[in-house]
Write a protein that holds these residues in place. Structure first.
Motif, short mmCIF file in Angstrom:
data_model
loop_
_atom_site.label_atom_id
_atom_site.label_comp_id
_atom_site.label_asym_id
_atom_site.label_seq_id
_atom_site.Cartn_x
_atom_site.Cartn_y
_atom_site.Cartn_z
N ALA A 64 0.67 -1.46 -0.13
CA ALA A 64 -0.17 -0.04 0.17
C ALA A 64 0.63 1.20 0.25
O ALA A 64 2.22 1.16 0.70
N ILE B 38 1.48 5.00 1.69
CA ILE B 38 0.56 5.90 2.62
C ILE B 38 0.47 7.30 2.07
O ILE B 38 1.09 7.70 1.06
N SER C 259 -4.22 9.19 7.72
CA SER C 259 -4.45 8.14 7.14
C SER C 259 -3.08 7.09 7.89
O SER C 259 -3.11 6.00 7.65
N THR D 207 -3.19 3.05 7.76
CA THR D 207 -2.67 1.92 6.50
C THR D 207 -0.88 1.05 7.43
O THR D 207 -1.36 -0.08 7.02
N LEU E 10 5.10 -1.53 1.84
CA LEU E 10 4.59 0.28 1.93
C LEU E 10 5.90 0.71 1.60
O LEU E 10 6.86 0.85 1.59
#
Length: 594
Positions: free
Chosen positions: A144, A146, A151, A155, A173
């Motif tokens: 994912a 960031i 958020s 995450t 990440l």
């Protein structure tokens, strides 16, 4: 001033992460700035930062740390190039099911100073690629971006849930430089997230029908066999396997083990295989495959006998990340090994009757000579030198090493961490070091070479966190493995962070495995008659002096041994150096050349 980098560090610390193995770059300005803010305001940083001049060594160190500490760890690398430089260690943390968060920054998306962190240096244009996470995505449990400091914590916690849920593994990440520089109000940062609200998945057990079926089959079998390879990744499962085997007199064989699954001294351990020829498989009428990636290799002629009942218990019984894998089985059970063994053991105690107990006792008597024959064969191998030479065989060498460690350590060799990266000699290392305690011998779990040197550094750090206090750590590697492990970086890190370990190099002069694979496929081919030098699998005639690489890079102690008669004395000295001088020692053991 707080920013998204503050949230990054705080979230990791709140989640129990203690160490970050890092290779800094231009994308990490906010992370570096916030670390210094922590040191100025709080007197120390939230995480211990381990500087790693080589990304693959960083990930190998994280691998060893997680294996020993049993804790999630973070590796930080630089944009796309640092992600690529993680190299094949990514494969190992995937296949080894190691919970590690890999974080990489990314090139800024603004170029005119619109936001803090905008592009300031020429590489930031060249390092901007369309899909950075694609470099590693197929090996990750989760990837994912960031996207905002607001958020970021959520995450990150979602990623950590995936990393720590079975089958555990790495997550990736990434964040743009502007995102990490995003300024945030103090209340938002201090609020953070409630870590307890983000648990990993509860380990699943076997359904009642499966428990009843498997236990009834084991009790009624003439020759039940349990095959395992990875069960020992969970130390709590090892004594349960021992107890189940003892209760029902079930023979145990390890196949391509990645961690100690059963003590070598267990009376019903009757074999260990790395060639796919699983001992006694042809004799077994009930086979339970418990956390094993390669229970046997059919092309060798090894397969269950017709009519045998086969059961698979695994966190990932379908091996979903493997292109093709299959076992003909009556039942595939997705379950945690420790939970499943507890269920089976409980049911076995209830189901055993007087007649069944007699059958179990008779099976135990039949297993005793099988184990005795196997151990006698191993003992005989340790007495043999290389034919027509003064060089040791690998079993001879390992027997001498085991004896030296036993004689010159406080625990008499019982409190040693062995890292096995022998590859073509991996089976010899298991069989002749004879580890007995859960967690006392580890492998990467994958097939990428270069794991052990970095892992030894991380394992030392992990042992401090876990308060395990090994007498010493010993890495046994091939000469090819040694070079793959970026030794100049690994020994420099070990020296800087005072994480001494002993390295034994099994030096056969090159890569044995490629030539072996060729002759298996082409037994009568051109290459079968060619020398290793001609095949280009040899490192001769000017192979490196491996011990002196470590001496130069990390102020290590090093020796090359070219005679079996010298082994005992050199091993003794090396063991004492690691324990008393607290520095790395490398013994380059010359074997018969390929």
């Amino acid at each position: 001033m707080y920013n998204a980098a503050t949230v990054f560090w705080k979230t990791l610390a709140d989640a129990g992460v203690t160490h970050a193995f890092v290779n800094w770059g231009s994308d990490h300005s906010a992370l570096l700035e916030d670390l210094e803010r922590q040191r100025v305001e709080d007197g120390k940083s939230l995480l211990e930062i381990v500087t790693c001049p080589n990304e693959m060594v960083a990930l190998c160190a994280a691998h060893g740390y997680a294996q020993v500490a049993g804790k999630l760890v973070v590796v930080i690398v630089h944009v796309d190039v640092g992600t690529q430089a993680l190299a094949s260690a990514v494969h190992n943390v995937d296949r080894g099911q190691i919970p590690v968060l890999i974080f990489a920054g990314a090139s800024p998306f603004t170029i005119e100073g619109e936001l803090k962190g905008s592009r300031t240096e020429w590489p930031l244009w060249i390092q901007d690629i369309p899909d950075q996470a694609a470099i590693v995505r197929q090996y990750m449990r989760y990837t994912a971006q960031i996207s905002s400091g607001v958020s970021a914590a959520k995450t990150m916690m979602r990623a950590l849930q995936f990393a720590q849920s079975d089958p555990k593994g790495p997550v990736y990440l990434w964040a743009r430089r502007e995102t990490l520089e995003e300024e945030l109000d103090a209340p938002l940062v201090q609020q953070g997230v409630t870590v307890g609200g983000w648990p990993s998945l509860t380990p699943p057990g076997l359904p009642p029908q499966a428990v009843d079926t498997i236990v009834s089959a084991l009790i009624g079998a003439e020759f039940p066999l349990l095959i395992t390879g990875n069960l020992g990744r969970n130390h709590g499962a090892v004594p349960l396997l021992s107890a189940l085997s003892n209760t029902l007199s079930v023979a145990i064989v390890t196949s391509c083990p990645s961690a100690l699954c059963i003590p070598h001294s267990h009376p019903f351990l009757v074999g260990s295989s790395w060639d796919g020829r699983t001992a006694f498989l042809k004799d077994a009428d009930v086979v339970v495959i418990l956390e094993a990636d390669i229970p046997w290799i059919p092309i060798t002629g090894t397969r269950p006998k017709p009519g045998a009942r086969v059961f698979v218990i695994d966190a990932d019984p379908l091996k979903q990340s493997v292109g093709y894998a299959h076992v003909d089985a009556e039942m595939l059970c997705k379950a945690d090994a420790e939970v499943a063994l507890g269920q089976l053991l409980d049911a076995a105690g209830r189901k055993l009757e007087e007649t069944s107990r007699a059958i179990v006792a008779e099976r135990a008597q039949r297993l005793e000579p099988l184990r005795s024959a196997w151990t006698a064969e191993l003992d005989a191998a340790e007495r043999a030198l290389a034919p027509g030479a003064a060089l040791p065989t690998v079993p001879y060498l390992l027997g001498a090493l085991r004896s030296a460690v036993h004689e010159h350590t406080p625990s008499k060799g019982q409190n040693i961490l062995w890292l096995n990266e022998g590859i073509s000699n991996a089976g010899h290392i298991w069989n002749h070091i004879k580890p007995d305690s859960p967690g006392s011998m580890l492998m990467s779990g994958g097939s990428s070479l270069g794991y052990a040197l970095g892992a030894a550094v991380g394992a030392h750090m992990g042992s401090v966190v876990a308060q395990k206090q090994f007498d010493m750590i010993v890495a046994i590697v091939g000469d090819g493995d040694f070079l793959f492990g970026a030794p100049s970086t690994a020994y420099w890190i070990a020296s800087r962070y005072e994480t001494p370990f002993l390295t034994i190099v099994l030096n056969n002069g090159g890569w044995l495995s490629p030539g072996h694979s060729m002759t298996v496929v082409h037994p009568q081919g051109y290459g079968a008659k060619a020398s290793a030098q001609r095949l280009t699998t040899s490192f001769g005639p000017k192979a490196p002096n491996y011990s002196q690489i470590a001496v130069a890079a990390g102020d290590a102690w090093g020796r090359r041994v070219e005679s079996a008669s010298e082994l005992s004395a050199v091993f003794t000295e090396a063991v004492k150096v690691v324990q008393t001088e607290r520095k790395c020692a490398v013994v380059d053991c010359v074997l018969q050349s390929i």
